[in-house]
Enzyme design. Structure first.
Site, PDB file in Angstrom:
ATOM      1  N   SER A 582       0.846  -1.195   0.000  1.00 15.41           N
ATOM      2  CA  SER A 582       0.000   0.000   0.000  1.00 15.41           C
ATOM      3  C   SER A 582       0.874   1.235   0.000  1.00 15.41           C
ATOM      4  CB  SER A 582      -0.910   0.014   1.229  1.00 15.41           C
ATOM      5  OG  SER A 582      -1.569   1.257   1.361  1.00 15.41           O
ATOM      6  N   TYR A 595      -2.578  -0.092  10.553  1.00 16.27           N
ATOM      7  CA  TYR A 595      -2.537  -0.483   9.138  1.00 16.27           C
ATOM      8  C   TYR A 595      -1.224  -0.035   8.493  1.00 16.27           C
ATOM      9  CZ  TYR A 595      -3.884  -0.613   4.186  1.00 16.27           C
ATOM     10  OH  TYR A 595      -3.928  -0.848   2.832  1.00 16.27           O
TER      11      TYR A 595
END
Length: 705
Positions: A582, A595
């Site tokens: 990501s 995250y």
């Protein structure tokens, strides 16, 4: 591991007639030919995939003269009677085919007759005529079936084949000695028919069955009747008799058989994937277990197959793996496999040298196609999954033939020189040379986690487009089956498998890789894509939420990578790992500490693995998406609400916000991430490892330099 006897074989049942008079009543003669062909090809007891052919002689109007002319409709080169359509038949003028007799120069020159077949084409049909065309053309009947039923080939491959044919069928079915398919055999068939006008067909030694009639339905029913007669005869004659010399080994339990095969297949795959990557198939059906466990298996297997269609798919003989199910000596077998494979190659090269002609094509891949494992089953390897599966089906046909012939007589394989002349036939070589160039990922096997989500399914589709086989793994079984059904409907069931798996469960991950080895033989590509997303201020981030991110996005990636590395090293042919990370692994975001930290760990894990894998040709790279909303399961739950709240947007405005936030002002789609994964998985990036590819429409904070 517990040894148990092989399961009993299913009882033989007669072939039923599937002909529907009401349906056939509206058909033209060519349509009846198609109907008959599909019916015959629907049962593998009648003929194997791609084997056999059918024909009809039909009166058609000549497009030039307007006159009615006799036209031969015959299955074209490379077709399959079970799946053929109207465009799969060649059409040729019968008067021109008969005129070919005037240019035939004898058996030494019969191959040149193939070059004349295009001159006989009716109505500019582009479908190439097969080498079997003369066999159909010169039989003086309107409808001809040529099938390869196991029961008939068992007769054809017996030492006393001619006497058995006479005993079973009397004068209704004749017998012709072995002759390679071609023009000369067509003349032999014509001569037999003219001398035996009452005969309904003929058994070709070591080959198969021809049947004929002037009516399409009667021809079909004759074919079934003759095959059923042979099956019934064998059922009677073999009752109470010892099969294959009696049982030598007992089968392992099913789970144990599959465990052994899952260890063998990647090792074999690595040894046979030198020229191109191979795909494997495993078969432990009762007929296979009967054979691999038998005392007579090794000497029968050494004789080679008989029917040309069989050994074109299986090579003349298999490799018998030195496994003893009573000892479960798998470690010793794996240690000895390189020597066994090398010995097979040397034996095959010697066979080539003994039999080659001055104009023979060069030596082809000398590795075995079929591997027989006592107590376990049969493994086959080929250039793609469908071919590997079909090769296994052909060897099951060969097993059935050996069972019948060796029980009632002595089984005879095709003489070595005859086998070579078929395998290295210049006409077969020309067919091979006409085949299209393999796709970029042909023969490659990919394992994709998070396979039921938008990015995972898009990546699988991209790989399938390039010829790869794909194992999709996901924790969501329902969504996984839906994706499988969609992809299999478009790319074929052979190409797609699924496994329900939690990436944080070590046992499930290990089992999923074993299933992949069983399904395809090994692994070339891992796309680690399973993920979650969470959003919370740090003071509201629970330990459970923190650990969940770390478990899935860090530990999960470690587990699937570790098992992939084990398989890659066993194979010894390199591999490619692609992490779908990501932008957040490089660029911090508010209210997403768990995250972002887990994604950063994921990226650094990839760097470490790139260092470890390089010496073994294992490449590890990262694709970094950002804001892939469409089709993503991450954006369908609380995360969407949380991010909308963080940025003060409603759900509908969030995608537009992300688009405008990017430098390029463009949305990022699952297909974009799939393209990045394909780049790293393919040879396009063969010299790249340890790299990060941002697919985020531009984010300066995520620049890697």
């Amino acid at each position: 591991m517990t040894n148990t006897p092989a399961e009993p074989r299913p009882q033989t049942t007669a072939l039923p007639s599937l002909w529907d008079d009401a349906r056939a009543a509206t058909m033209t003669e060519p349509e009846k030919l198609l109907y008959r062909s599909n019916l015959l090809g629907s049962d593998k007891r009648i003929t194997n995939y791609g084997g056999g052919n059918t024909s009809a002689k039909v009166m058609e109007r000549d497009p030039l003269t307007g006159q009615m002319v006799e036209v031969l409709w015959v299955k074209g080169s490379g077709g399959d009677v079970g799946s053929i359509r109207m465009d799969g038949f060649s059409t040729l003028y019968m008067d021109k085919l008969r005129a070919l007799k005037g240019v035939y120069r004898g058996v030494e020159f019969e191959d040149e007759m193939v070059g004349y077949l295009p001159h006989c084409t009716f109505n500019l049909n582009p479908r190439a005529a097969s080498i079997d065309t003369p066999l159909h053309a010169y039989v003086p009947k309107n409808h001809v079936d040529h099938m390869h039923p196991d029961a008939i080939i068992a007769i054809a491959a017996a030492k006393n084949s001619r006497a058995l044919t006479q005993q079973i069928f009397g004068s209704e079915i004749g017998w012709l000695p072995w002759k390679k398919p071609g023009y000369e055999l067509g003349l032999w068939l014509e001569d037999f028919c003219l001398k035996n006008p009452e005969a309904k067909g003929v058994v070709l030694e070591s080959h198969g069955l021809f049947t004929w009639d002037d009516d399409a339905k009667t021809c079909y029913q004759t074919t079934l009747r003759i095959i059923n007669q042979a099956m019934e005869w064998f059922a009677t004659e073999t009752t109470g008799k010892t099969i294959f010399g009696g049982q030598k080994h007992a089968s392992l339990r099913e789970d144990d058989r599959r465990a052994v095969a899952a260890r063998l297949m990647p090792a074999i795959r690595g040894m046979v994937s030198g020229a191109q990557h191979m795909v494997g198939h495993f078969d432990d059906q009762p007929a296979v277990l009967d054979f691999v466990n038998a005392a007579g298996m090794a000497p029968l297997a050494a004789l080679g197959t008989s029917c040309p269609d069989h050994f074109l798919r299986t090579k003349i003989r298999p490799l018998v793996v030195d496994f003893d199910p009573a000892l479960n000596n798998i470690d010793a077998v794996l240690a000895g496999l390189p020597a066994q494979v090398a010995a097979y190659r040397a034996d095959y090269a010697a066979y080539y040298d003994r039999c080659k002609h001055p104009d023979s094509p060069p030596l082809r891949d000398p590795n075995a196609v079929v591997y027989l494992v006592p107590g376990v089953g049969m493994i086959t390897f080929a250039k793609d999954k469908a071919t590997a599966r079909i090769s296994g089906e052909f060897y099951v046909n060969a097993i059935n033939v050996m069972r019948g012939a060796s029980t009632v007589s002595d089984y005879c394989g095709l003489p070595e020189q005859e086998a070579f002349d078929i395998e290295y036939w210049l006409l077969e070589e020309a067919k091979l040379q006409r085949m299209p160039k393999p796709k970029a990922l042909a023969g490659r096997v990919a394992f994709v986690t998070g396979g039921a989500g938008g990015i995972g399914s898009a990546t699988a589709e991209r790989f399938l487009q390039e010829g790869a086989c794909v194992m999709l793994a996901d924790i969501d079984a329902t969504a996984l089956e839906a994706v499988k059904a969609n992809l299999a409907s478009r790319f074929g069931a052979d190409m797609v498998r699924v496994v329900q798996m939690d990436v944080t469960d070590e046992a499930q991950v290990t089992a999923a890789y074993a299933q992949t080895a069983l399904a395809f033989g090994g692994l070339d590509i891992l796309v680690s894509n399973a993920g979650i997303a969470s959003s919370a201020p740090i003071e509201e981030t629970s330990l459970a939420l923190w650990n969940k991110n770390m478990d899935i996005l860090s530990t999960g990636y470690f587990l699937v990578s570790r098992e992939a590395f084990k398989c890659f090293r066993t194979q010894g042919i390199g591999g490619s790992v692609v992490f779908v990370a990501s932008k957040n692994g490089l660029a911090a975001s508010p209210n997403a500490a768990a995250y972002c930290t887990a994604k950063a760990a994921e990226i650094h894990l990839a760097r470490c693995l790139a260092l470890e894998g390089a010496e073994a040709g294992i490449r590890v790279n990262v694709v970094n998406p950002d804001a892939v909303l469409r089709g993503s399961k991450i954006w369908s739950g609380e995360w969407l609400d949380q991010r909308a709240s963080t940025y003060g947007k409603d759900k509908e405005g969030l995608e537009e916000m992300y688009r405008q936030r990017s430098m390029l002002k463009r949305s990022v789609l699952p297909e974009d991430i799939a393209e990045g994964a394909y780049f790293f998985a393919s040879d396009l990036s063969a010299k790249s490892t340890g790299n990060i590819l941002n697919v985020d429409a531009g984010n300066v904070q995520a620049f890697t330099r």
